[in-house]
Design a protein around this motif. Structure first.
Motif, PDB file in Angstrom:
ATOM      1  N   ILE A   7     -69.141 -73.594  36.368  1.00  0.00           N
ATOM      2  CA  ILE A   7     -68.442 -72.337  36.115  1.00  0.00           C
ATOM      3  C   ILE A   7     -68.318 -72.120  34.609  1.00  0.00           C
ATOM      4  CG2 ILE A   7     -66.340 -71.011  36.475  1.00  0.00           C
ATOM      5  CD1 ILE A   7     -65.857 -72.529  39.026  1.00  0.00           C
ATOM      6  N   LEU A   8     -68.933 -71.046  34.123  1.00  0.00           N
ATOM      7  CA  LEU A   8     -68.928 -70.715  32.703  1.00  0.00           C
ATOM      8  C   LEU A   8     -67.610 -70.035  32.348  1.00  0.00           C
ATOM      9  CD1 LEU A   8     -72.541 -69.260  32.611  1.00  0.00           C
ATOM     10  CD2 LEU A   8     -71.843 -71.458  31.629  1.00  0.00           C
ATOM     11  N   TRP A 106     -72.813 -69.921  21.064  1.00  0.00           N
ATOM     12  CA  TRP A 106     -74.279 -69.993  21.084  1.00  0.00           C
ATOM     13  C   TRP A 106     -74.890 -69.497  22.393  1.00  0.00           C
ATOM     14  CZ3 TRP A 106     -76.806 -70.560  16.727  1.00  0.00           C
ATOM     15  CH2 TRP A 106     -76.214 -71.238  15.662  1.00  0.00           C
ATOM     16  N   GLY A 107     -74.064 -69.095  23.362  1.00  0.00           N
ATOM     17  CA  GLY A 107     -74.609 -68.504  24.573  1.00  0.00           C
ATOM     18  C   GLY A 107     -74.561 -69.415  25.785  1.00  0.00           C
ATOM     19  N   ALA A 111     -74.026 -73.416  26.642  1.00  0.00           N
ATOM     20  CA  ALA A 111     -72.866 -73.844  27.425  1.00  0.00           C
ATOM     21  C   ALA A 111     -73.271 -74.888  28.461  1.00  0.00           C
ATOM     22  CB  ALA A 111     -72.216 -72.649  28.103  1.00  0.00           C
ATOM     23  N   ILE A 112     -74.368 -74.642  29.173  1.00  0.00           N
ATOM     24  CA  ILE A 112     -74.792 -75.587  30.197  1.00  0.00           C
ATOM     25  C   ILE A 112     -75.228 -76.909  29.580  1.00  0.00           C
ATOM     26  CG2 ILE A 112     -76.487 -75.998  32.029  1.00  0.00           C
ATOM     27  CD1 ILE A 112     -76.336 -73.068  32.689  1.00  0.00           C
ATOM     28  N   LEU A 113     -75.748 -76.858  28.362  1.00  0.00           N
ATOM     29  CA  LEU A 113     -76.096 -78.104  27.668  1.00  0.00           C
ATOM     30  C   LEU A 113     -74.878 -79.014  27.501  1.00  0.00           C
ATOM     31  CD1 LEU A 113     -78.635 -77.433  24.768  1.00  0.00           C
ATOM     32  CD2 LEU A 113     -78.796 -79.122  26.602  1.00  0.00           C
ATOM     33  N   ALA A 114     -73.684 -78.422  27.474  1.00  0.00           N
ATOM     34  CA  ALA A 114     -72.470 -79.227  27.369  1.00  0.00           C
ATOM     35  C   ALA A 114     -72.275 -80.110  28.602  1.00  0.00           C
ATOM     36  CB  ALA A 114     -71.258 -78.322  27.174  1.00  0.00           C
ATOM     37  N   CYS A 115     -72.982 -79.800  29.692  1.00  0.00           N
ATOM     38  CA  CYS A 115     -72.894 -80.594  30.925  1.00  0.00           C
ATOM     39  C   CYS A 115     -73.845 -81.782  30.920  1.00  0.00           C
ATOM     40  CB  CYS A 115     -73.199 -79.719  32.136  1.00  0.00           C
ATOM     41  SG  CYS A 115     -72.046 -78.371  32.400  1.00  0.00           S
ATOM     42  N   ASP A 116     -74.608 -81.949  29.858  1.00  0.00           N
ATOM     43  CA  ASP A 116     -75.546 -83.072  29.775  1.00  0.00           C
ATOM     44  C   ASP A 116     -74.779 -84.377  29.983  1.00  0.00           C
ATOM     45  OD1 ASP A 116     -77.855 -84.477  29.442  1.00  0.00           O
ATOM     46  OD2 ASP A 116     -78.141 -84.002  27.321  1.00  0.00           O
ATOM     47  N   LYS A 240     -75.446 -64.224  15.078  1.00  0.00           N
ATOM     48  CA  LYS A 240     -75.186 -63.514  16.328  1.00  0.00           C
ATOM     49  C   LYS A 240     -76.122 -63.866  17.482  1.00  0.00           C
ATOM     50  CE  LYS A 240     -73.063 -59.431  14.203  1.00  0.00           C
ATOM     51  NZ  LYS A 240     -73.126 -57.958  14.069  1.00  0.00           N
ATOM     52  N   ASP A 241     -77.347 -64.301  17.212  1.00  0.00           N
ATOM     53  CA  ASP A 241     -78.294 -64.579  18.290  1.00  0.00           C
ATOM     54  C   ASP A 241     -77.736 -65.643  19.232  1.00  0.00           C
ATOM     55  OD1 ASP A 241     -79.971 -62.762  17.190  1.00  0.00           O
ATOM     56  OD2 ASP A 241     -81.508 -64.177  16.550  1.00  0.00           O
ATOM     57  N   GLU A 242     -78.033 -65.485  20.540  1.00  0.00           N
ATOM     58  CA  GLU A 242     -77.512 -66.412  21.543  1.00  0.00           C
ATOM     59  C   GLU A 242     -78.645 -66.946  22.422  1.00  0.00           C
ATOM     60  OE1 GLU A 242     -73.460 -65.480  23.294  1.00  0.00           O
ATOM     61  OE2 GLU A 242     -74.141 -63.476  22.726  1.00  0.00           O
ATOM     62  N   TYR A 243     -78.442 -68.164  22.867  1.00  0.00           N
ATOM     63  CA  TYR A 243     -79.358 -68.871  23.756  1.00  0.00           C
ATOM     64  C   TYR A 243     -78.909 -68.565  25.185  1.00  0.00           C
ATOM     65  CZ  TYR A 243     -82.207 -72.999  25.138  1.00  0.00           C
ATOM     66  OH  TYR A 243     -83.150 -73.865  25.672  1.00  0.00           O
ATOM     67  N   LEU A 244     -79.493 -67.524  25.794  1.00  0.00           N
ATOM     68  CA  LEU A 244     -78.981 -66.946  27.028  1.00  0.00           C
ATOM     69  C   LEU A 244     -79.856 -67.276  28.233  1.00  0.00           C
ATOM     70  CD1 LEU A 244     -78.041 -63.424  25.634  1.00  0.00           C
ATOM     71  CD2 LEU A 244     -76.489 -65.338  26.080  1.00  0.00           C
TER      72      LEU A 244
END
Length: 301
Positions: A7-8, A106-107, A111-116, A240-244
Motif C-alpha cells: 500500500i503506497l 522520487w515516485g 517507493a516500492i524499492l523501499a520494500c527490497d 521534479k522528475d519521478e520514477y513512476l
C-alpha cells in the motif's frame, strides 16, 4: 504461496490543501479508505500487507491505522510490515549533485524499492487513498496465485474514475486481446456534458485506465533496482522528475514484457480534492445500505 499487498501511503496530496489525506475518516465509524482496502484484500486471500510510509508521518499513521490494523490482522494470520520511502535513499551516481535541494518524492517505483528485502513472493500494489471495489482484489489474488511470474494491471473504466471537483490524471490504456499495449498518462481529465475531456480533447469514457493497481512477480524488485540508477542519470528535471510505475511499465512493454489487463466494472473513488470527501462519505453509506459492508467492518473475516 503467500500473497502480499503493498500500500503506497508515503505521499501527501498537494491538491488536498495540506494534511495527510490517507488518514481522513470516511466511514460511519471513522473508517478510512485504507480500512476498506485491507478488508477487501484479506477477504480476497492476501496474507501480508506492507505499508510504505515516511518516517515523519509514522506516528500519525500508526495511531490512526497501523496499530489498530495489526490487532485485527494478528488473529487472522495476516502479517503487517512497514517500509519507509525517504528522499535521501538514492544510489551514488554521476551527476547526483544535480538533485541537491530536491523536496519532491522520487515516485512510486522508488517507493516500492523501499520494500527490497521485505518481499519474496508475488505481490499487488495499490494507492492508499483510492477505493478500488472488491472485484479488483479478487482478480489480483487469483492472478498472483495462478501466474506468480507474470505482470498484470487491474483496469478501470474511465467514466468510473472521475472527480466532480476538478481534473485528474489517468493512465489511459491501449489494450489488445487482454494485453496492455501502451499507457498514455493524460492530465487534467474533467467531466464534460456528454463524457470527459482533457485540455479540450474528447476522450472515450469507456477506455480502460490505470489506477495504479498492479500485480507483480517478486523479480520486479530487481527490475526497479536496476532501472532506478538509469532513471537518475537520464532525468531532465532533477528536482521534479519521478520514477513512476506507469512509465516503468511502458518501458518494459517496449522491451517485450507482457502485462495482462484485468478489467473491472467497479467504481473507483477517492479524496483527490477536499470537496471530494462528502461524495466519498455518501458512496460508502450506499455500500453499507446495499450490504456490501457490515457496521462492524471486519466482523465477516
Amino acid at each position: 504461496m503467500k500473497k502480499t499487498l503493498v500500500i503506497l501511503a508515503a505521499g501527501i496530496g498537494s491538491r488536498y490543501g495540506g494534511g495527510v489525506k490517507q488518514l481522513e475518516p470516511v466511514g460511519p465509524n471513522g473508517e478510512i479508505i485504507i480500512d476498506y482496502s485491507i478488508h477487501d484484500a484479506i477477504a480476497a486471500g492476501f496474507q501480508k500487507i506492507i505499508f510504505i510510509i515516511r518516517h515523519d508521518i509514522e506516528a500519525d499513521f500508526r495511531e490512526v491505522i497501523g496499530d489498530r490494523i495489526e490487532k485485527i490482522c494478528s488473529p487472522l494470520g495476516v502479517e503487517i510490515a512497514y517500509a519507509f520511502q525517504e528522499i535521501t535513499d538514492v544510489p551514488a551516481f554521476s551527476g547526483n549533485e544535480k538533485a541537491t535541494g530536491r523536496t519532491k518524492p522520487w515516485g512510486t517505483g522508488h517507493a516500492i524499492l523501499a520494500c527490497d528485502g521485505l518481499i519474496d513472493e508475488p505481490f499487488a500494489v495499490i494507492n492508499a487513498d483510492d477505493y478500488y471495489g472488491r472485484n479488483g482484489y479478487k482478480q489480483a489474488a487469483e492472478f498472483v496465485s495462478a501466474h506468480p511470474n507474470d505482470y498484470a494491471l487491474i483496469g478501470y473504466v474511465l467514466k468510473n474514475t472521475l472527480s466532480d471537483n476538478g481534473g485528474v490524471t489517468r493512465g489511459i490504456c491501449t489494450v489488445e486481446d487482454g494485453k496492455l499495449i501502451g499507457i498514455n498518462e493524460t492530465k487534467n481529465i474533467v467531466k464534460a456534458m456528454d463524457g470527459a475531456e482533457a485540455n479540450g480533447i474528447r476522450l472515450d469514457v469507456e477506455s480502460l485506465v490505470s489506477m495504479n493497481f498492479w500485480c507483480y512477480p517478486k523479480e520486479f524488485i530487481s527490475v526497479l533496482r536496476e532501472g532506478f540508477p538509469e532513471f537518475l542519470k537520464s532525468m531532465k528535471d532533477p528536482l521534479k522528475d519521478e520514477y513512476l510505475l506507469p512509465i516503468i511499465a511502458d518501458g518494459m512493454l517496449k522491451k517485450g514484457v507482457e502485462f495482462s489487463v484485468l478489467p473491472t466494472e467497479d467504481s473507483w473513488f477517492g479524496v483527490t480534492y477536499k470537496e471530494d470527501k462528502a461524495a466519498v462519505v455518501e458512496s460508502f453509506r450506499k455500500l453499507y445500505d446495499a450490504g456490501v459492508y457490515q457496521t462492524n467492518l471486519y466482523a465477516d473475516l
